[in-house]
Design an enzyme around this catalytic site. Structure first.
Site, mmCIF file in Angstrom:
data_model
loop_
_atom_site.group_PDB
_atom_site.id
_atom_site.type_symbol
_atom_site.label_atom_id
_atom_site.label_comp_id
_atom_site.label_asym_id
_atom_site.label_seq_id
_atom_site.Cartn_x
_atom_site.Cartn_y
_atom_site.Cartn_z
ATOM 1 N N ALA A 31 47.404 44.843 -2.156
ATOM 2 C CA ALA A 31 47.660 46.409 -2.380
ATOM 3 C C ALA A 31 46.835 47.025 -3.575
ATOM 4 O O ALA A 31 46.560 46.059 -4.759
ATOM 5 C CB ALA A 31 49.013 46.321 -2.645
ATOM 6 N N GLU A 90 45.018 39.232 -11.359
ATOM 7 C CA GLU A 90 44.530 38.864 -9.702
ATOM 8 C C GLU A 90 43.149 37.935 -9.638
ATOM 9 O O GLU A 90 43.269 36.938 -9.161
ATOM 10 C CB GLU A 90 43.477 40.014 -9.175
ATOM 11 C CG GLU A 90 44.672 41.243 -9.119
ATOM 12 C CD GLU A 90 44.191 42.265 -8.449
ATOM 13 O OE1 GLU A 90 42.440 42.098 -7.983
ATOM 14 O OE2 GLU A 90 44.364 43.385 -8.230
ATOM 15 N N ARG A 128 53.743 39.163 -12.137
ATOM 16 C CA ARG A 128 54.032 40.635 -12.585
ATOM 17 C C ARG A 128 54.447 40.355 -14.084
ATOM 18 O O ARG A 128 55.693 40.465 -13.678
ATOM 19 C CB ARG A 128 54.944 41.328 -11.594
ATOM 20 C CG ARG A 128 53.944 41.388 -10.351
ATOM 21 C CD ARG A 128 52.428 42.585 -9.902
ATOM 22 N NE ARG A 128 52.282 42.731 -9.295
ATOM 23 C CZ ARG A 128 51.172 43.575 -8.956
ATOM 24 N NH1 ARG A 128 50.720 43.511 -9.482
ATOM 25 N NH2 ARG A 128 50.842 43.414 -7.995
ATOM 26 N N GLU A 157 40.638 47.874 -1.220
ATOM 27 C CA GLU A 157 41.881 47.055 -1.362
ATOM 28 C C GLU A 157 41.445 45.222 -0.693
ATOM 29 O O GLU A 157 41.584 44.641 -1.526
ATOM 30 C CB GLU A 157 42.917 47.566 -1.703
ATOM 31 C CG GLU A 157 43.474 48.181 -2.702
ATOM 32 C CD GLU A 157 42.710 47.898 -4.351
ATOM 33 O OE1 GLU A 157 43.529 46.998 -4.069
ATOM 34 O OE2 GLU A 157 42.525 48.961 -5.575
ATOM 35 N N GLU A 206 40.674 41.742 -2.364
ATOM 36 C CA GLU A 206 41.790 41.183 -2.883
ATOM 37 C C GLU A 206 41.577 39.709 -1.704
ATOM 38 O O GLU A 206 42.468 38.730 -2.772
ATOM 39 C CB GLU A 206 43.176 41.411 -2.262
ATOM 40 C CG GLU A 206 43.644 42.590 -3.701
ATOM 41 C CD GLU A 206 44.815 42.891 -4.248
ATOM 42 O OE1 GLU A 206 45.884 42.541 -3.488
ATOM 43 O OE2 GLU A 206 45.810 43.557 -4.903
#
Length: 196
Positions: A62, A128, A50, A79, A83
């Site tokens: 998320a 990701e 992040r 999502e 993911e």
């Protein structure tokens, strides 16, 4: 409008306060959904970089409510699959949180997903592309919150809801407002990040 970027905008509002008028800068946001996927007493955590905090954080899957007209539960299903490759047969609502109400509009709806079916994990992009995934026993996840290994606010709320045994109806209305979505979301199914 002070800023209009793909996933946020910033505006200045003038409000009335008990001592007079005041200006407030507000970060407009699409809002989001998150998923605590649980199997055999373990919750799926993901760890990703992040940039805002310059480190990798443990989180739950998320994503943004950035598809015009998409219901929050449908966004959560999307999502989770994007993911993790997982699909869930049973869904409950854990709760809603406002992530930074002093400066922003973002509300995040957190779901519990159970009766999971494995599928192919799609290749991720950007941050990701190198997600770390770990199944963690819920008591250990609670310990990770308590000792500071989990600091992402959505993940903290998800884990503590799991610990508390929260299970609400997915039909409970979600109270949120998105100035960003109101300006960009006129075409159902359209990715609003690309609308200006």
């Amino acid at each position: 409008m002070l800023l209009d970027a793909p996933i946020i905008a910033v505006r200045r509002d003038t409000i009335a306060t008990p001592t007079g008028r005041a200006d407030r800068e507000i970060v407009e946001h699409f809002s989001a959904v998150a998923v605590a996927a649980v199997r055999d007493g373990e919750v799926l955590l993901i760890r990703q970089y992040r940039h805002g905090v310059h480190r990798r954080l443990w989180e739950v899957p998320a994503g943004l409510l950035d598809v015009a007209g998409e219901a929050p539960l449908d966004a959560a299903r999307r999502e989770l699959q994007e993911e993790t490759g997982l699909r869930a047969g049973t869904w409950h609502l854990l709760g809603d949180i406002v992530t930074s109400p002093g400066v922003g509009e973002e509300t995040c709806r957190i779901y519990l997903a159970e009766d999971l079916v494995d599928g192919e994990v799609p290749a991720g992009e950007d941050e990701e592309a190198d997600l770390e995934r770990a199944w963690v026993p819920v008591p250990e996840a609670v310990a990770m919150v308590q000792d500071g290994r989990i600091v992402n606010s959505v993940a903290v709320a998800a884990v503590l809801h799991l610990h508390a045994g929260t299970r609400r109806s997915v039909d409970d209305p979600m109270e949120y407002r998105s100035g960003l979505a109101e300006r960009r979301g006129s075409v159902p199914g359209r990715d609003m990040k690309h609308v200006r």
